[in-house]
Enzyme design. Structure first.
Site: not given
Length: 93
Positions: A21, A39
């Site tokens: 990320r 996620n």
């Protein structure tokens, strides 16, 4: 000025717990992309990038060749633009 598109992605493989990320956020900033990444509970990562097709393609190529990240499969599709979006954000579940 090149026209913008928005692509939604689902990434599968070794994509959680490896800095995915934050790498996506860094690449978004580098290529002037907006959108988000998060996620998912199934171990995948969902993301939307908005920008020029060339910038999205370049960022995706860099992401696929990142350290520690192993992408086994990517699903992607075009989605509607988000007007007025100014930044890229990392979201929680």
């Amino acid at each position: 000025m090149a026209s913008k598109i928005r692509r939604a992605f689902a990434f599968y493989g070794e994509v959680q717990g490896v800095g995915f990320r934050y790498t996506a956020r860094h690449l978004a900033e580098r290529f002037s992309l907006t959108g988000w990444v998060r996620n998912e509970y199934d171990g995948s990562v969902s993301m939307e990038w908005q920008g020029t097709p060339v910038d999205i393609s370049s960022a995706l190529h860099a992401l696929e060749n990142g350290h520690f990240i192993r992408i086994d499969r990517i699903e992607s599709r075009n989605v509607p633009l988000v007007e007025g979006e100014r930044r890229f954000r990392v979201e929680a579940y």
